[in-house]
Design an enzyme around this catalytic site. Structure first.
Site, mmCIF file in Angstrom:
data_model
loop_
_atom_site.group_PDB
_atom_site.id
_atom_site.type_symbol
_atom_site.label_atom_id
_atom_site.label_comp_id
_atom_site.label_asym_id
_atom_site.label_seq_id
_atom_site.Cartn_x
_atom_site.Cartn_y
_atom_site.Cartn_z
ATOM 1 C CD GLU A 96 -8.080 4.674 0.873
ATOM 2 O OE1 GLU A 96 -9.174 4.232 -0.080
ATOM 3 O OE2 GLU A 96 -7.556 5.330 0.715
ATOM 4 C CG ASP A 151 -2.390 0.822 1.345
ATOM 5 O OD1 ASP A 151 -1.966 1.222 2.163
ATOM 6 O OD2 ASP A 151 -2.087 1.352 0.379
ATOM 7 C CE LYS A 196 -1.561 3.677 -4.235
ATOM 8 N NZ LYS A 196 -1.249 2.700 -2.635
ATOM 9 C CG ASP A 241 -5.583 -0.069 -1.115
ATOM 10 O OD1 ASP A 241 -5.621 0.975 -0.547
ATOM 11 O OD2 ASP A 241 -6.778 -0.191 -1.093
HETATM 12 O O1 LIG Z 1 -0.488 7.415 -3.446
HETATM 13 C C1 LIG Z 1 -1.323 6.511 -1.859
HETATM 14 N N1 LIG Z 1 -0.658 5.816 -0.727
HETATM 15 C C2 LIG Z 1 0.610 5.537 -1.043
HETATM 16 C C3 LIG Z 1 1.357 5.652 -0.103
HETATM 17 C C4 LIG Z 1 2.609 6.107 0.744
HETATM 18 C C5 LIG Z 1 2.298 5.531 1.622
HETATM 19 O O2 LIG Z 1 3.622 5.052 2.174
HETATM 20 C C6 LIG Z 1 5.370 5.111 2.629
HETATM 21 N N2 LIG Z 1 6.055 5.312 1.354
HETATM 22 C C7 LIG Z 1 5.702 5.099 -0.018
HETATM 23 N N3 LIG Z 1 7.263 4.270 -1.137
HETATM 24 C C8 LIG Z 1 7.625 3.700 0.308
HETATM 25 C C9 LIG Z 1 8.715 3.085 0.450
HETATM 26 N N4 LIG Z 1 9.008 2.187 1.298
HETATM 27 C C10 LIG Z 1 8.634 3.066 2.689
HETATM 28 N N5 LIG Z 1 7.716 3.736 2.269
HETATM 29 C C11 LIG Z 1 7.339 3.990 1.249
HETATM 30 C C12 LIG Z 1 5.100 7.185 2.457
HETATM 31 O O3 LIG Z 1 6.098 7.588 2.817
HETATM 32 C C13 LIG Z 1 3.328 6.939 2.769
HETATM 33 O O4 LIG Z 1 3.472 6.983 3.619
HETATM 34 C C14 LIG Z 1 -3.001 6.178 -2.165
HETATM 35 C C15 LIG Z 1 -3.701 7.543 -2.937
HETATM 36 C C16 LIG Z 1 -4.772 7.291 -2.939
HETATM 37 N N6 LIG Z 1 -5.368 8.140 -3.450
HETATM 38 O O5 LIG Z 1 -6.874 7.461 -3.948
HETATM 39 O O6 LIG Z 1 -5.023 8.915 -4.126
HETATM 40 C C17 LIG Z 1 -5.871 6.188 -1.996
HETATM 41 C C18 LIG Z 1 -4.767 5.202 -1.512
HETATM 42 O O7 LIG Z 1 -5.883 4.117 -0.991
HETATM 43 C C19 LIG Z 1 -3.587 5.622 -0.999
HETATM 44 O O8 LIG Z 1 -2.703 4.274 -0.845
HETATM 45 MG MG LIG Z 2 -4.182 2.146 -0.422
#
Ligand SMILES: O=C(NC/C=C/[C@H]1O[C@@H](n2cnc3cncnc32)[C@H](O)[C@@H]1O)c1cc([N+](=O)[O-])cc(O)c1O
Ligand SMILES: [Mg+2]
Length: 214
Positions: free
Chosen positions: A199, A141, A144, A169
């Site tokens: 969500e 998650d 992407k 996800d």
């Molecule tokens: O972009 C989304 N999620 C990205 C999540 C990102 C999270 O994971 C960490 N991360 C990233 N690469 C990483 C590599 N290594 C460690 N942590 C990392 C980031 O610091 C952040 O805490 C998202 C977007 C939507 N949306 O509707 O736009 C809906 C969702 O459910 C989503 O999950």
């Molecule tokens: Mg997500």
């Protein structure tokens, strides 16, 4: 205001959720993010699918990529058997700190191992660092674009075994098309799509469960 969204969520939880009560922390995050400000937690509808996969898999070793505020970490931790280990990777130190405070409020900080760093740097170190051979369940998650490269990295590092389950996800929104194409067309995975809403919104999303066949 000067705070960040994760800090505002944490402050709401610390004010409104009963400490030591993980379900009240989970519902407080959902209440805040559906009523006050949206945040990218897996949420309660897709969270119920995550719960079902955790219960069905009964994992001993779980890896989460992307902790953010720790919402899904808590959902998973709540359902693990004693002795199981949950490792969550978060590259943003500020988000990691918020998540640790969230785990503390829920009383689950002893149940979760949070590593601060990027998955691409940490995944190759997990066997040595944590003395873990294989993961039974991986919840994906994070960004992407990283789903596919990190899945291949998990394979290359020998961290998956026959029967390991990947749950991803947002395969519909924002979408992870290269990841979907890979797990749905590779003979090494048996993949299944679970449609759900994004969500806190009326937008279509879904999670993909992919069993590694070895
Ligand atoms: O972009 C989304 N999620 C990205 C999540 C990102 C999270 O994971 C960490 N991360 C990233 N690469 C990483 C590599 N290594 C460690 N942590 C990392 C980031 O610091 C952040 O805490 C998202 C977007 C939507 N949306 O509707 O736009 C809906 C969702 O459910 C989503 O999950
Ligand atoms: Mg997500």
């Amino acid at each position: 205001s000067g705070t960040t969204r994760p800090v505002r969520i944490l402050k709401y939880v610390q004010r409104c959720a009963n400490s030591g009560d993980v379900l009240s922390v989970i519902s407080a995050i959902d209440a805040y993010c559906s009523k006050v400000e949206w945040a990218m937690n897996v949420g309660d509808e897709k969270g119920a699918i995550l719960d079902a996969v955790v219960l069905e898999t009964r994992p001993r070793y779980v890896l989460e990529l992307g902790t953010y505020c720790g919402y899904s970490t808590l959902r998973i931790a709540h359902l693990l058997a004693p002795g199981a280990r949950l490792i969550t990777l978060e590259m943003n130190p500020h988000y990691a700190q918020v998540a640790i405070e969230m785990f503390r409020h829920a009383g689950l900080d002893a149940q979760v191992e949070l590593l601060v760093g990027s998955s691409s740097a940490l995944i190759p170190q997990l066997r040595k660092k944590l003395d873990i051979e294989k993961f039974d369940l991986v919840f994906i998650d994070h960004w992407k674009v990283s789903y596919l490269p990190d899945t291949k990295l998990l394979e290359e590092c020998g961290l998956l075994k026959a029967g390991s389950v990947l749950l991803a996800d947002n395969v519909t929104c924002p979408g992870a098309p290269d990841y979907l194409q890979y797990v749905r067309n590779s003979p090494r995975y048996q993949s299944q799509y679970f449609p759900a809403r994004l969500e806190y919104l009326q937008v279509e999303d879904g999670v993909e469960k992919s069993v590694f066949l070895g």
